[in-house]
Design a protein around this motif. Structure first.
Motif, short mmCIF file in Angstrom:
data_model
loop_
_atom_site.label_atom_id
_atom_site.label_comp_id
_atom_site.label_asym_id
_atom_site.label_seq_id
_atom_site.Cartn_x
_atom_site.Cartn_y
_atom_site.Cartn_z
N THR A 195 -27.89 0.66 -67.76
CA THR A 195 -28.62 0.25 -66.63
C THR A 195 -29.52 1.14 -65.92
N THR A 196 -30.59 1.20 -65.69
CA THR A 196 -31.27 2.15 -64.93
C THR A 196 -31.28 1.85 -63.37
N VAL A 197 -30.95 2.98 -62.67
CA VAL A 197 -30.67 2.59 -61.15
C VAL A 197 -31.67 3.75 -60.67
N THR A 198 -31.91 3.54 -59.44
CA THR A 198 -32.60 4.64 -58.52
C THR A 198 -31.84 6.12 -58.47
N PRO A 199 -32.75 7.17 -58.65
CA PRO A 199 -34.04 7.40 -58.82
C PRO A 199 -34.57 7.05 -60.23
N ASN A 200 -33.94 7.16 -61.04
CA ASN A 200 -34.50 6.79 -62.62
C ASN A 200 -33.09 7.21 -63.40
N ALA A 201 -31.99 6.98 -63.14
CA ALA A 201 -30.76 7.48 -63.98
C ALA A 201 -30.07 6.28 -64.70
N LYS A 202 -29.57 6.66 -65.68
CA LYS A 202 -29.04 5.62 -66.63
C LYS A 202 -27.55 5.46 -66.50
N VAL A 203 -27.03 4.17 -65.93
CA VAL A 203 -25.83 4.23 -65.90
C VAL A 203 -25.26 3.71 -67.13
N PRO A 204 -24.07 4.21 -67.76
CA PRO A 204 -23.35 3.65 -69.11
C PRO A 204 -22.67 2.28 -68.93
N TRP A 205 -22.84 1.66 -69.86
CA TRP A 205 -22.34 0.19 -69.66
C TRP A 205 -20.86 0.48 -69.44
N ALA A 206 -20.11 1.23 -69.70
CA ALA A 206 -18.50 1.56 -69.40
C ALA A 206 -18.18 1.61 -68.07
N PHE A 207 -19.38 2.15 -67.28
CA PHE A 207 -19.04 2.13 -65.86
C PHE A 207 -18.83 1.14 -65.18
N TYR A 208 -19.69 -0.07 -65.73
CA TYR A 208 -19.57 -1.24 -64.89
C TYR A 208 -18.19 -1.99 -65.07
N SER A 209 -17.57 -1.62 -66.35
CA SER A 209 -16.31 -2.34 -66.84
C SER A 209 -15.24 -1.88 -65.80
N VAL A 287 -20.11 13.34 -68.34
CA VAL A 287 -19.66 12.04 -67.98
C VAL A 287 -18.84 12.15 -66.48
N ALA A 288 -18.40 13.32 -66.17
CA ALA A 288 -17.53 13.56 -65.14
C ALA A 288 -18.54 13.71 -63.61
N THR A 289 -19.76 14.57 -63.92
CA THR A 289 -20.37 14.92 -62.75
C THR A 289 -21.80 15.09 -63.20
N ALA A 290 -22.37 14.50 -63.93
CA ALA A 290 -23.85 14.68 -64.33
C ALA A 290 -24.60 14.16 -62.93
N PRO A 291 -25.81 14.72 -62.62
CA PRO A 291 -26.44 14.04 -61.19
C PRO A 291 -27.19 12.71 -61.63
N ARG A 292 -27.18 11.89 -60.39
CA ARG A 292 -27.92 10.74 -60.38
C ARG A 292 -29.12 11.24 -60.45
N ASN A 293 -29.85 11.43 -61.48
CA ASN A 293 -31.16 12.05 -61.94
C ASN A 293 -32.16 11.05 -61.81
N ASP A 294 -33.50 11.97 -61.80
CA ASP A 294 -34.81 11.21 -61.92
C ASP A 294 -35.35 11.30 -63.28
N ARG A 295 -34.66 11.68 -64.27
CA ARG A 295 -35.04 12.05 -65.56
C ARG A 295 -34.93 11.08 -66.53
N GLY A 296 -34.36 10.01 -66.14
CA GLY A 296 -33.87 8.79 -67.29
C GLY A 296 -32.93 9.41 -68.16
N LEU A 297 -31.92 10.08 -67.69
CA LEU A 297 -30.68 10.56 -68.40
C LEU A 297 -29.46 9.90 -67.87
N PRO A 298 -28.45 9.84 -68.32
CA PRO A 298 -27.15 9.25 -68.02
C PRO A 298 -26.42 10.16 -66.86
N VAL A 299 -26.01 9.21 -65.70
CA VAL A 299 -25.31 9.92 -64.63
C VAL A 299 -23.93 9.93 -65.03
N GLY A 300 -23.35 10.87 -64.06
CA GLY A 300 -21.76 11.15 -64.24
C GLY A 300 -21.15 10.10 -63.11
#
Length: 506
Positions: A195-209, A287-300
């Motif tokens: 799921t994409t969240v601000t500023p443009n990071a992808k949150v993995p499905w498992a995080f919501y679980s 998966v542990a620490t990637a930034p909540r980025n603005d590049r459309g990539l997964p966040v940690g």
């Protein structure tokens, strides 16, 4: 005058001879029965290890005969690790005034039985732990050492189980079908897996679980430093380098170190640097620490936590002298870093390595919260339960389960009584695992197994600790347990189950 001096000289000579005689007598004659003198083959040694594991036991070198230990030492470049101390818990060299004397006494004993000089025996002495690596060729030496109360263990330092097996399973978790856990691939992520969240990071499905996005309203890991012991960090993924502070991630630091020596020669000491040459370590850091980025990539998980990575091994299977030495050195370094709160390692072995165990105990004694992968395997080692060092009481063992479950392990994950937590990391319909930042910039990938489950749990722990910065390790761990599926009744194979990150930070 001469009459007075002569008796003194004679007395001195007699005293000297008596002392030498007593010293020699302290080194008893070791007799090896004829039927025990034959050198076992590597295949015979492996069979003994397998038999122990298949019987439901954790294999340790203490449990086998001197002949077996000696044979494994010989087949491992005649390298042995000797741990010493006054008791089983005397592993910290800095806490003992007698460590140097104990080491010297043992070296003299080894030199006596090996009939060599000490300079030809000692390979390495650890500066923080009561252990040393030595050259041993004779079974009598091993037998003599195993009889001493001063010796905590003597075991092969370079016996390569998986080289004997001719095929290495992926123990920590894999991004590809590689048997070493390595891979540099990237993948286009299915839109249903994030799921994409601000500023443009992808949150993995498992995080919501695990209610991780909801937990971010309370904590993001700020002020907490996670140490990752793995294969290093990619120099080509800027979100884990120059752009570690990107988007909603600010004011934090990333450091990387290298303690792995890429050499066939045990006496080599030059490391090959901190950069990941496998890909596995980069995935764990993501998966542990990637930034909540603005590049459309997964966040940690802990996108505002600090990160320290150690390249400790070439891949996830700790099957050689330099791999095991590297992990031990990484643990002692992180232990001595007061800023580090959490250590995560998604590598291991199917049997105990005492020098690594000493490193884990040392880090634990410094108050570190240690997470280790419970194990991920191909069919070649699916008979193995929880791997080492995850089975240690000082470590928190984690494994992966399928989406929507807390007691159905992933297709390649291990389970067992030592597991404390589980993370959902395999989708039921597609089989897809958890999205992460790839080895290369602006690319994504998937990673699975108990590896990603472990790094995810380390990230959740960082959220809890950043919410409660004055807490101790035990308070953080207890909060994780209280927020999990089965608390307070622990499941026999899956521990406390899935962690609810939101409950853990409230």
């Amino acid at each position: 005058m001469i009459r007075r001096i002569l008796p003194l000289m004679v007395a001195g000579l007699l005293l000297s001879l008596t002392s030498c005689s007593e010293n020699e007598q302290s080194f008893e004659t070791i007799s090896i029965a004829q039927e025990q003198r034959e050198l076992l083959t590597p295949q015979e040694i492996k069979a003994k290890i397998d038999a122990s594991i298949q019987n439901g036991m954790h294999f340790t070198w203490k449990a086998v005969t001197t002949q077996t230990v000696w044979s494994a030492i010989v087949h491992g470049n005649s390298l042995a690790t000797v741990g010493f101390g006054t008791d089983a818990n005397d592993f910290d060299r800095t806490k003992s005034n007698s460590s140097a004397a104990q080491q010297q006494a043992l070296l003299e004993r080894i030199a006596y039985y090996e009939q060599k000089e000490i300079k030809d025996i000692l390979v390495n002495a650890d500066p923080y732990l009561n252990l040393m690596d030595v050259r041993i060729e004779k079974q009598e030496t091993v037998a003599a050492l195993r009889k001493l109360g001063l010796v905590r263990y003597v075991e092969p330092a370079d016996f390569r189980y998986f080289s004997v097996a001719e095929m290495k399973p992926g123990i920590g978790g894999v991004t590809t079908q590689s048997d070493s856990g390595c891979g540099f691939e990237s993948a286009t992520l299915a839109t249903s897996d994030y799921t994409t969240v601000t500023p443009n990071a992808k949150v993995p499905w498992a995080f919501y679980s695990h209610n991780i996005p909801s937990a971010w309203s309370y904590a993001t890991g700020r002020g907490i430093t996670i140490g990752i012991v793995d294969t290093g960090l990619s120099p080509n993924q800027s979100l884990l380098g120059a752009n570690f502070n990107n988007g909603a991630s600010t004011g934090r630091t990333v450091q990387k170190f290298g303690v792995y020596v890429d050499s066939i020669w045990p006496w080599s000491t030059t490391t090959d640097g901190p950069n990941d040459q496998c890909g596995h370590g980069t995935s764990m850091a993501s998966v542990a620490t990637a930034p909540r980025n603005d590049r459309g990539l997964p966040v940690g998980v802990a996108y505002n936590a600090n990160l320290i990575t150690y390249r400790a091994a070439s891949n996830v299977v700790l099957d050689g002298y330099h791999e095991q030495n590297g992990v031990k050195n990484a643990f002692t370094a992180l232990a001595n870093n007061a800023n580090v709160k959490i250590i995560s390692m998604s590598m291991g072995h199917i049997f105990s390595v005492s020098k690594i165990a000493d490193g884990v105990k040392y880090a634990y004694s410094k108050g570190k919260l240690i997470f280790c992968a419970g194990g991920t395997s191909t069919s070649f080692t699916n008979f193995v339960g929880v791997i080492f060092p995850a089975w240690m009481p000082e470590a928190v063992a984690v494994t992966g389960v399928k989406e929507g479950t807390s007691n159905q392990k992933c297709d390649v994950c291990h389970s067992g009584s030592e597991i404390q937590f589980t993370i959902q990391m395999q989708r039921v319909a597609s089989g897809n695992t958890i999205p992460v930042d790839s080895y290369y910039d602006n690319q994504s990938d998937y990673v699975g197994g108990s590896s990603v489950a472990t790094a995810t749990t380390a990230g959740i722990a960082a959220l809890v600790w950043s919410k409660n910065p004055t807490w101790t390790r035990d308070q953080v761990l207890n909060k994780l347990r209280q927020s999990a599926t089965y608390y307070p009744t622990r499941n026999s194979n899956y521990g406390y189950g899935n962690i609810n990150a939101l409950l853990a930070v409230q």
